[in-house]
Design a protein around this motif. Structure first.
Motif, short mmCIF file in Angstrom:
data_model
loop_
_atom_site.label_atom_id
_atom_site.label_comp_id
_atom_site.label_asym_id
_atom_site.label_seq_id
_atom_site.Cartn_x
_atom_site.Cartn_y
_atom_site.Cartn_z
N LEU A 11 3.21 8.07 3.73
CA LEU A 11 4.24 7.79 4.72
C LEU A 11 3.67 7.81 6.13
CD1 LEU A 11 7.25 7.28 5.23
CD2 LEU A 11 7.56 9.76 5.33
N TRP A 12 2.80 8.79 6.41
CA TRP A 12 2.16 8.87 7.73
C TRP A 12 1.31 7.63 7.99
CZ3 TRP A 12 -3.19 9.27 8.59
CH2 TRP A 12 -3.55 9.43 9.92
N ARG A 13 0.52 7.23 6.98
CA ARG A 13 -0.34 6.06 7.15
C ARG A 13 0.47 4.78 7.32
NH1 ARG A 13 -2.92 2.14 4.27
NH2 ARG A 13 -5.10 1.78 4.77
N PHE A 14 1.55 4.66 6.55
CA PHE A 14 2.42 3.48 6.63
C PHE A 14 3.02 3.35 8.03
CE2 PHE A 14 6.81 1.86 6.34
CZ PHE A 14 6.54 0.54 5.99
N THR A 15 3.56 4.44 8.57
CA THR A 15 4.19 4.36 9.90
C THR A 15 3.14 4.11 10.98
OG1 THR A 15 4.14 6.77 10.08
CG2 THR A 15 6.17 5.77 9.30
N GLY A 34 1.14 15.87 -5.34
CA GLY A 34 1.99 14.67 -5.30
C GLY A 34 2.79 14.59 -4.01
N VAL A 35 3.32 15.72 -3.57
CA VAL A 35 4.06 15.74 -2.29
C VAL A 35 3.12 15.40 -1.14
CG1 VAL A 35 5.34 17.20 -0.69
CG2 VAL A 35 5.81 17.34 -3.14
N GLY A 36 1.91 15.94 -1.19
CA GLY A 36 0.93 15.65 -0.15
C GLY A 36 0.54 14.19 -0.09
N VAL A 37 0.36 13.57 -1.25
CA VAL A 37 0.03 12.14 -1.30
C VAL A 37 1.17 11.32 -0.70
CG1 VAL A 37 -0.31 10.19 -2.89
CG2 VAL A 37 -1.60 12.30 -3.21
N PHE A 38 2.41 11.70 -1.01
CA PHE A 38 3.55 10.97 -0.44
C PHE A 38 3.60 11.11 1.07
CE2 PHE A 38 7.91 10.84 1.11
CZ PHE A 38 8.24 9.55 0.78
N VAL A 39 3.41 12.32 1.58
CA VAL A 39 3.46 12.55 3.04
C VAL A 39 2.32 11.78 3.72
CG1 VAL A 39 3.18 14.31 4.83
CG2 VAL A 39 4.67 14.74 2.87
N PHE A 40 1.12 11.81 3.13
CA PHE A 40 0.01 11.07 3.71
C PHE A 40 0.28 9.57 3.71
CE2 PHE A 40 -3.97 8.70 3.18
CZ PHE A 40 -4.58 9.02 4.37
N THR A 82 0.83 -1.20 0.00
CA THR A 82 0.00 0.00 0.00
C THR A 82 0.87 1.25 0.00
OG1 THR A 82 -1.73 -1.19 1.19
CG2 THR A 82 -1.85 1.21 1.22
N PHE A 83 1.94 1.25 0.79
CA PHE A 83 2.85 2.39 0.80
C PHE A 83 3.49 2.59 -0.57
CE2 PHE A 83 7.22 4.03 1.58
CZ PHE A 83 6.84 5.33 1.85
N LEU A 84 3.89 1.50 -1.21
CA LEU A 84 4.47 1.63 -2.55
C LEU A 84 3.45 2.17 -3.55
CD1 LEU A 84 6.62 -1.61 -2.71
CD2 LEU A 84 7.42 0.75 -2.50
N ALA A 85 2.19 1.85 -3.40
CA ALA A 85 1.15 2.40 -4.27
C ALA A 85 1.02 3.90 -4.05
CB ALA A 85 -0.18 1.70 -4.01
N TYR A 86 1.08 4.34 -2.78
CA TYR A 86 1.07 5.78 -2.50
C TYR A 86 2.28 6.46 -3.14
CZ TYR A 86 -2.83 5.97 0.80
OH TYR A 86 -4.07 5.96 1.37
N CYS A 87 3.45 5.84 -3.03
CA CYS A 87 4.67 6.42 -3.63
C CYS A 87 4.53 6.51 -5.14
CB CYS A 87 5.89 5.58 -3.26
SG CYS A 87 6.35 5.69 -1.54
N ARG A 88 4.01 5.47 -5.76
CA ARG A 88 3.84 5.47 -7.22
C ARG A 88 2.87 6.56 -7.66
NH1 ARG A 88 2.27 0.40 -7.71
NH2 ARG A 88 0.08 0.92 -7.52
N THR A 89 1.78 6.73 -6.93
CA THR A 89 0.81 7.76 -7.25
C THR A 89 1.41 9.15 -7.07
OG1 THR A 89 -0.99 6.30 -6.59
CG2 THR A 89 -1.49 8.65 -6.71
N ALA A 90 2.14 9.34 -5.96
CA ALA A 90 2.75 10.64 -5.69
C ALA A 90 3.78 10.98 -6.76
CB ALA A 90 3.40 10.63 -4.31
N PHE A 91 4.60 10.02 -7.14
CA PHE A 91 5.61 10.25 -8.17
C PHE A 91 4.96 10.59 -9.51
CE2 PHE A 91 8.72 8.62 -11.33
CZ PHE A 91 9.77 9.49 -11.04
#
Length: 101
Positions: A81-85, A73-79, A35-44
Motif C-alpha cells: 500500500l505504501w509503495r502503491f501510493t 502478511g500484514v507487513g507485506v500488505f502495508v508495504f 503490482t499492488f494487487l500482487a502485493y495484496c494477493r501475496t499478503a492474503f
C-alpha cells in the motif's frame, strides 16, 4: 481507448500532450495497480497460510511458523500500500521513480 477518450482527459488549460504520452501514462498507472494487487494477493496468502497452520496442525514448530506468517502478511500488505501510493503520487506529478541509472 479511442482518441476521443484521450482528448477528453486533456483540459483546455493543459498543453496538448501527444497521444503516445497519454497512453504510456495509462499503461504505467495500470502496471502500478497490477503490482499492488500482487502485493495484496501475496499478503492474503501469507495471512491465510498462517491461520491454517495455527488451526489445523498440532506440531509446535508449524504453529510457530503460522504465528510468524500472520504479521508477515500484514507487513507485506502495508508495504504494498505504501509503495502503491508513493508511485501513484509520482505518476500524477509526472515524476516516474522507476529508473535511477
Amino acid at each position: 481507448m479511442n482518441k476521443s477518450v484521450m482528448e477528453a482527459k486533456l483540459t483546455d488549460t493543459e498543453p496538448q500532450v501527444a497521444l503516445n504520452d497519454v497512453l504510456a501514462t495509462e499503461r504505467t498507472i495500470m502496471a502500478n495497480e497490477r503490482t499492488f494487487l500482487a502485493y495484496c494477493r501475496t499478503a492474503f496468502s501469507l495471512f491465510i497460510a498462517g491461520l491454517s497452520l495455527m488451526e489445523f496442525t498440532k506440531t509446535h514448530i508449524l504453529i510457530a511458523i503460522g504465528i510468524l506468517f500472520i504479521p508477515l502478511g500484514v507487513g507485506v500488505f502495508v508495504f504494498g500500500l505504501w509503495r502503491f501510493t508513493k508511485k501513484k503520487k509520482a505518476i500524477r506529478a509526472g515524476k516516474l521513480l522507476g529508473n535511477k541509472r
